[in-house]
Design a protein around this motif. Structure first.
Motif, short mmCIF file in Angstrom:
data_model
loop_
_atom_site.label_atom_id
_atom_site.label_comp_id
_atom_site.label_asym_id
_atom_site.label_seq_id
_atom_site.Cartn_x
_atom_site.Cartn_y
_atom_site.Cartn_z
N ALA A 160 -7.44 1.91 -1.71
CA ALA A 160 -6.37 1.40 -2.58
C ALA A 160 -5.00 1.64 -1.96
O ALA A 160 -4.12 0.78 -2.03
CB ALA A 160 -6.47 2.06 -3.95
N ASP A 161 -4.81 2.79 -1.32
CA ASP A 161 -3.52 3.07 -0.68
C ASP A 161 -3.26 2.10 0.47
O ASP A 161 -2.13 1.62 0.65
CB ASP A 161 -3.49 4.51 -0.18
N ARG A 162 -4.29 1.81 1.27
CA ARG A 162 -4.11 0.87 2.39
C ARG A 162 -3.78 -0.53 1.88
O ARG A 162 -2.88 -1.19 2.40
CB ARG A 162 -5.37 0.83 3.25
N TRP A 163 -4.51 -0.99 0.90
CA TRP A 163 -4.30 -2.35 0.40
C TRP A 163 -2.94 -2.49 -0.27
O TRP A 163 -2.27 -3.51 -0.11
CB TRP A 163 -5.40 -2.71 -0.59
N GLU A 164 -2.54 -1.46 -1.01
CA GLU A 164 -1.26 -1.55 -1.70
C GLU A 164 -0.09 -1.46 -0.72
O GLU A 164 0.99 -2.00 -0.98
CB GLU A 164 -1.15 -0.45 -2.75
N GLU A 165 -0.30 -0.80 0.40
CA GLU A 165 0.77 -0.70 1.39
C GLU A 165 1.04 -2.04 2.05
O GLU A 165 2.18 -2.38 2.35
CB GLU A 165 0.40 0.34 2.45
N GLU A 166 -0.02 -2.83 2.28
CA GLU A 166 0.15 -4.11 2.97
C GLU A 166 0.46 -5.24 2.01
O GLU A 166 1.29 -6.11 2.31
CB GLU A 166 -1.12 -4.43 3.75
N PHE A 167 -0.20 -5.27 0.86
CA PHE A 167 0.02 -6.33 -0.12
C PHE A 167 0.23 -5.70 -1.49
O PHE A 167 -0.57 -5.88 -2.41
CB PHE A 167 -1.18 -7.30 -0.16
N GLY A 168 1.30 -4.94 -1.59
CA GLY A 168 1.63 -4.26 -2.83
C GLY A 168 2.98 -4.69 -3.38
O GLY A 168 3.66 -5.56 -2.82
N PRO A 169 3.41 -4.09 -4.46
CA PRO A 169 4.66 -4.53 -5.11
C PRO A 169 5.91 -4.15 -4.35
O PRO A 169 6.98 -4.69 -4.63
CB PRO A 169 4.60 -3.81 -6.47
#
Length: 310
Positions: free
Chosen positions: A197-206
């Motif tokens: 979740a941290d990796r995904w939110e860093e690349e395509f997060g708010p």
């Protein structure tokens, strides 16, 4: 603390140490004498400059020594050592720490540790392996069967069920887990979920520039494909081919200019159906009889003028 004073005879054996270094190195690769250091009683190491290409800052070290009450100095060893300003290779790092995302290529195998914190057992009970695990497959091979079905037939025909080494029982945890779709030996642990979740939110997060400039979030976008499991509360998969996140896992708070409801194009207006007015009559001019006779005489005169003479 004062340094050890080098033995006089050993310290004066510079040429002996130089000759030993020349035998170990290529001809002409021994430079100036850099100094001598006492390593012990009657043990001295002489350092010489290394002129070998690619070994900037390295030194040839020749250690000499003499026995107690002896005046003959002999060579102990010769070795090439890095100096304070030597050009050294980077410190060795294990492959598991050097590996970076994207390094895995076709045909590469990436082993995972048995106690990987990102994984946890998919099912528990008795320590039974999965029916398709390597341990069980080797048991089928030892039994002369290619799989559980042939092994069961072999039990009935040739041997007792207990003679199959490592064969899982029909009612074991592994067999039941395989039937209900829980045959994976390990699944993502809580730490593995949080790391993903941290990796995904860093690349395509708010917090990305794209999301900051987006007209709306992915939560209300029609191109968002929901995920299964607990991650569906915060993530989905983008299915907009024109979005930079197409086919990627995105945060529900992410957004881009390709939002399905951001700018809806109006439909092209269709032309109206043709209208036939049946209440009016269009007047059309008609030729009178006089006009028709005049036209006939004119045609006859023209024909006579053009005809042959009699």
């Amino acid at each position: 603390m004062r340094g050890r004073t080098p033995d006089r005879l050993c310290a004066e054996a510079v040429e002996l140490a130089r000759e030993a270094a020349r035998e170990a190195a290529f001809p002409g690769r021994i430079g100036d004498h850099l100094g001598a250091v006492a390593d012990g009683d009657r043990v001295v190491t002489h350092y010489f400059e290394c002129l070998e290409p690619g070994y900037r800052g390295w030194r040839w070290a020749a250690t000499v020594a003499r026995a107690s009450r002896a005046r003959v100095v002999t060579v102990d060893e010769t070795v090439l050592l890095p100096g304070p300003d030597a050009l050294l290779a980077p410190e060795w790092v294990p492959w598991s720490e050097r590996l970076r995302p994207g390094d895995l290529g076709p045909g590469d195998l990436l082993p995972t540790e048995a106690d990987d914190p990102r994984l946890e057992p998919g099912y528990t009970g008795g320590g039974d392996p999965s029916p398709h695990a390597a341990v069980v497959e080797s048991a089928w091979e030892e039994a002369g069967a290619e799989g559980p079905a042939e092994a069961e037939d072999a039990d009935v025909v040739t041997s007792e069920p207990g003679e199959l080494p490592g064969a899982p029982a029909r009612g074991s945890i592994a067999a039941v887990a395989e039937e209900i779709g829980m045959g994976r030996p390990r699944v993502l642990s809580r730490q593995g979920l949080h790391d993903a979740a941290d990796r995904w939110e860093e690349e395509f997060g708010p917090r990305t520039p794209m999301a900051q400039a987006a007209p709306a979030s992915c939560m209300s976008c029609g191109f968002l494909v929901p995920m299964a499991g607990s991650l569906r509360q915060a993530f989905g998969v983008c299915a907009n081919e024109f979005s930079p996140a197409d086919g990627r896992v995105v945060s529900l708070a992410f957004g881009c200019g390709g939002h399905s409801e951001a700018a809806v194009m109006p439909r092209t207006p269709r032309p109206p159906a043709p209208v036939i007015d049946e209440t009016r009559v269009d007047e059309l001019p008609l030729d009178t009889g006089a006009d028709a006779s005049d036209g006939g005489e004119a045609d006859a005169s023209d024909d006579g003028a053009d005809g042959p003479e009699s």
